[in-house]
Design an enzyme around this catalytic site. Structure first.
Site: not given
Ligand code: 1DF
Ligand code: MN
Length: 351
Positions: A188, A314
């Site tokens: 991730h 998500d």
């Molecule tokens: C964000 C997006 C943050 C995802 C995440 O974990 C995350 C974000 C801190 O929008 O800042 O898992 N993502 O997987 O798109």
């Molecule tokens: Mn994510």
């Protein structure tokens, strides 16, 4: 588009969301402490300096939802028609931390906390193990505990660990544990390490909008090109966000990798047993987290095979029930839709 989304599969499939995040108080406290003390890397400062302190509606929602493994989350799943969520400790997990005792403790207690929630809601929640790659031997043990004692079905590694990548020798116990125990490895994103981030923060591009995918696709490509899947042919790698773009680029990777190997351009790059495309179709699974795009889902299916593409929401970072309506209506066959929403996740995670 306001039809009610229902759980229960009357429309032909269960919906299993495969990249869903939670946090613990002590995890966020420890990360924010590093940020305040000026010890966190730039990606963490930008990400958790924002999500941890901003009073905006988005960040308040996300903080509250990350910490909940109960009624708020179940209500959101009900509203979006999500039957089951595969949950993992939110990025960067404990990977920004320096104190290993603290990092291991936070990861282990997060695992216990998640396991208890999965037990309370065993029909809705499924867990992935959190590890501390800074200590690879401990992580291999924790993977065993996660699988055998806590009932977890995979592991989430939040990409680089202090700028280091899983193909490096120090992390071999983690790859070996995943391969030996058949534990899918979900890489991730987190923010790029300081050596890579360049001007991305100033440009507002280091986070989920772009930098995440750049750094995570780089990480995954390193595993492909350095022969990790020749060493561990049974290793299962999962990537979110449209497989972090790899399917779009694959022919270029193949051609340029082969050209570089033939001309012995780099010491590290040696001939592999298979083409890079082969590993993408054999060892890699992709989810559509953050990318509710019919075009990119169909591209993944065409390049990787329709058994390797999984649904993800998500939550809570991108909680948009309308995206579920959009994907319910995607122009793929009914059989492909069942695979995408339900049976590919069941097969991969052994549900
Ligand atoms: C964000 C997006 C943050 C995802 C995440 O974990 C995350 C974000 C801190 O929008 O800042 O898992 N993502 O997987 O798109
Ligand atoms: Mn994510």
């Amino acid at each position: 588009m306001t039809t009610e989304l229902k759980t229960g599969g009357q429309h032909g499939y269960l919906r299993i969301a495969t990249e869903e995040a939670f946090a613990t108080e002590e995890q966020l406290d420890a990360i924010l402490r590093l940020v305040k003390e000026g010890r966190a890397d730039k990606g963490t400062v930008s990400l958790w300096g924002f999500y941890g302190t901003s009073p905006s509606e988005r960040t308040t929602f996300i903080r509250e939802r990350l910490l909940d493994l109960g009624e708020l989350r179940l209500a959101a799943m009900d509203e979006a028609g999500i039957d089951k969520a595969v949950l993992a400790l939110t990025s960067p997990g404990v990977q920004s931390m320096f104190d290993l005792d603290e990092a291991r403790g936070i990861a282990a207690r997060a695992n216990d906390h998640l396991a208890a929630a999965c037990e309370r809601h065993s029909d809705r929640f499924i867990g992935m193990t959190a590890i501390c790659p800074q200590d690879a031997e401990w992580s291999a043990q924790e993977l065993k505990r996660g699988k055998e004692e806590l009932g977890f079905v995979g592991v989430q590694v939040n990409s680089h660990t202090h700028g280091h990548y899983l193909d490096e020798e120090q992390f071999d116990p983690i790859l070996r544990a995943c391969a030996d125990m058949d534990i899918p490895l979900y890489i991730h994103p987190q923010g790029p390490p300081d050596e890579m981030i360049g001007g991305m923060v100033e440009a507002g591009l280091e986070g989920a909008i772009f930098g995440f995918a750049v750094e995570t696709s780089y990480h995954a490509l390193r595993l492909l090109t350095t022969g990790v899947f020749d060493r561990y042919p049974s290793l299962k790698l999962v990537l979110g966000h449209g497989c972090e773009g790899l399917p779009f680029w694959i022919d270029r990777f193949n051609y340029m990798f082969n050209a570089g190997v033939r001309s012995q351009r780099y010491d590290r790059l040696k001939p592999l047993q298979h083409s890079l495309h082969h590993y993408l179709r054999t060892n890699v699974w992709g989810t559509n987290s953050g990318l509710p795009s019919p075009a990119s889902i169909k591209l993944m299916m065409e390049v990787m095979g329709e058994d390797r593409v999984l649904y993800a929401m998500d939550y809570p970072y991108q909680y948009v029930p309308d995206e579920v309506r959009l994907l319910d209506a995607i122009d793929i066959s009914p059989e492909q839709k069942v695979k995408f929403f339900q049976t590919n996740a069941e097969a991969l995670f052994g549900l």
